[in-house]
Design a protein around this motif. Sequence first.
Motif, short mmCIF file in Angstrom:
data_model
loop_
_atom_site.label_atom_id
_atom_site.label_comp_id
_atom_site.label_asym_id
_atom_site.label_seq_id
_atom_site.Cartn_x
_atom_site.Cartn_y
_atom_site.Cartn_z
N LEU A 213 1.88 -1.86 4.60
CA LEU A 213 1.23 -3.08 5.38
C LEU A 213 0.59 -4.04 4.18
O LEU A 213 -0.35 -3.61 3.53
CB LEU A 213 0.24 -2.64 6.38
CG LEU A 213 0.67 -1.84 7.35
CD1 LEU A 213 -0.38 -1.43 8.31
CD2 LEU A 213 1.99 -2.61 8.26
N SER A 214 1.28 -5.32 4.02
CA SER A 214 0.76 -6.24 3.06
C SER A 214 -0.50 -7.21 3.74
O SER A 214 0.17 -7.95 4.41
CB SER A 214 1.77 -6.92 2.29
OG SER A 214 2.51 -5.90 1.60
N LEU B 167 0.31 2.63 3.86
CA LEU B 167 -0.42 2.05 2.70
C LEU B 167 -0.69 0.61 2.82
O LEU B 167 0.05 -0.05 3.52
CB LEU B 167 0.67 2.26 1.53
CG LEU B 167 0.20 2.10 0.11
CD1 LEU B 167 1.03 3.03 -0.71
CD2 LEU B 167 0.60 0.79 -0.21
N VAL B 168 -1.78 0.27 2.54
CA VAL B 168 -2.30 -0.90 2.89
C VAL B 168 -2.70 -1.43 1.58
O VAL B 168 -3.35 -1.02 0.66
CB VAL B 168 -3.93 -0.88 3.76
CG1 VAL B 168 -4.19 -2.27 4.08
CG2 VAL B 168 -3.58 -0.44 5.14
N ARG C 231 -8.48 1.14 4.92
CA ARG C 231 -7.34 2.06 4.46
C ARG C 231 -7.41 3.45 5.30
O ARG C 231 -6.65 3.91 5.84
CB ARG C 231 -7.22 2.29 3.10
CG ARG C 231 -6.76 1.26 2.31
CD ARG C 231 -6.26 1.54 0.89
NE ARG C 231 -5.78 0.46 0.07
CZ ARG C 231 -6.45 -0.28 -0.53
NH1 ARG C 231 -7.76 -0.18 -0.78
NH2 ARG C 231 -5.89 -1.56 -1.12
N SER C 232 -8.72 3.92 5.57
CA SER C 232 -8.90 5.15 6.09
C SER C 232 -8.38 4.77 7.61
O SER C 232 -7.82 5.79 7.98
CB SER C 232 -10.28 5.62 6.10
OG SER C 232 -10.60 5.92 4.48
N SER D 148 -3.61 -3.94 -5.37
CA SER D 148 -3.97 -2.83 -4.55
C SER D 148 -5.05 -2.25 -5.47
O SER D 148 -4.94 -1.46 -6.45
CB SER D 148 -2.76 -2.22 -4.56
OG SER D 148 -2.92 -0.59 -4.15
N LEU D 149 -6.38 -1.89 -4.58
CA LEU D 149 -7.31 -1.14 -5.09
C LEU D 149 -6.86 0.47 -4.74
O LEU D 149 -7.11 0.72 -3.77
CB LEU D 149 -8.33 -1.44 -4.34
CG LEU D 149 -9.17 -2.71 -4.72
CD1 LEU D 149 -9.99 -3.37 -3.80
CD2 LEU D 149 -9.69 -2.87 -6.01
N GLY D 150 -6.68 0.95 -5.96
CA GLY D 150 -6.24 2.59 -5.50
C GLY D 150 -5.23 2.70 -4.70
O GLY D 150 -4.61 1.72 -4.24
#
Lengths: 104, 370
Positions: free
Chosen positions: A60-61, A99-100, A84-85, A3-5
């Motif tokens: 959401l993965s 959350l992605v 993500r936005s 997860s980036l950030g």
Amino acid sequence: MSSLGEDHADRVDADDDWDDHGEVDGGRAKSVLLFVTRQLVDDPGAIQVDTSETRNGIKLSLRVAAGDMGKVIGRRGRVAQSIRSVVRAAGAKDGVDVLVDIVD
Amino acid sequence: MEWVETTGRSIEEAKEAALDLLGVDESEAEFDVLEEARLGLFGRLRSEARVRARVRPTVPRSKDDRRDRRRRNRGASQSEVRETGADSVGTGSGTPGDSATLTVEDAGAAAPEPAAGAAAAGAAAGGPGDGTRTGGTRRSSSHQQRRGRRPGDSAPEVRGRARRPAADGTSTGAEGTGDGATADSATAGRDARWDDTGGAGDRGSGERAEGAEVEVALEEQGRVAEDFLTQLVSELGLTPRLTLHRPDDDTVELRLTGDDLGLLIGPKGATLLAIQDLTRTVVHHRTGATNGRIQVDVGGYRQKRTEALVRFAHQVASTVRQTGARTALEPMTAADRKIVHDAITEIDGVTTVSEGEEPNRRVVVVPAES
């Protein structure tokens, strides 16, 4: 790199009915994520999105073909951040915190 | 086209400094690495990395000229755009804990926000100014092919799935993503909307040091962008009106107008920026184009944001001039920083510099040395 950030957007739209109809199907957020990802990758067939519930929303993965990882992450995570936005905005419309997670 | 030369502790840093000076996105610039950073013992820096950069040339016309044209055009054509998304324009509760940092909103420059509570603040935390991911993201550049170059592509073409039928071209919201149907015959009608057909597609490309330059007519890029945006907003459950414009020869601007579009703007325009980035990425992926530039605007937000930034910059500049205290602004995108730099350049007694690393890079307003 999973997860980036993080996206800890608090519930943007305090429309508290998301858990009544939302179930864990990901709803609009998931279809937006699928749509956007399909436009970005070379191998749309390999896209997979799993939905799970989190404390105050859904996660959401996203999985894509190994060769497409770079395309959904982008330089310095810029594409991932944009995804993500936009997905978060989709969730916000339904009052869901999304959350992605990009899984490799 | 002007070259700028910058230094940094790494090539990446030097490039960022250069992008800052140019005020463009990485995908719109080209770089020459003049010197790599050399590390001494224990990783100590012995000499800085040096790069030179310029905005990637697309037409033989100066950058300044181009920018002026765009401005004029925008001012003239967007005045009638109705007020939308006011909830987002001025969103954000500022950063109360951080008195050294000014935000645009502190200056009351934009629309008032009635409910700038947890929602706005929380959402803003995920925006482009988000500072939490400096460390991790840098790694990702290793497995991302360089943007803006597709050495394999020699001819302009559009790959991928078929485009949607053109409907009437300007309105969105038509349901269904009819993937099978191409409608090239419908494109003729659409082309009439362009004030400059012919476009940049056949223009000779500027001299490039490396990689293949793929020129794709902006009309074509605009169609791909329009197609993507139309479907995206429909997926988002919105039905704004979508129109295409040509602020200048190198730019296609896609404008969304309608009611309740605040969702598309997001906190401080973060969602709009994300949508624009994705649109550009998709257009690049589908067409391979390395020329031209795609802009997305929602309800005239772009213009309002620029005006608010300029007002804010002037305000901060006059405070700095009076107090003599250097003042850091909130982190901004390269494009926004450019607006601030430009706005303050005109003012005597103060100068600006940029400090910090993306995505936390910010403008600092400094009293000029007398």
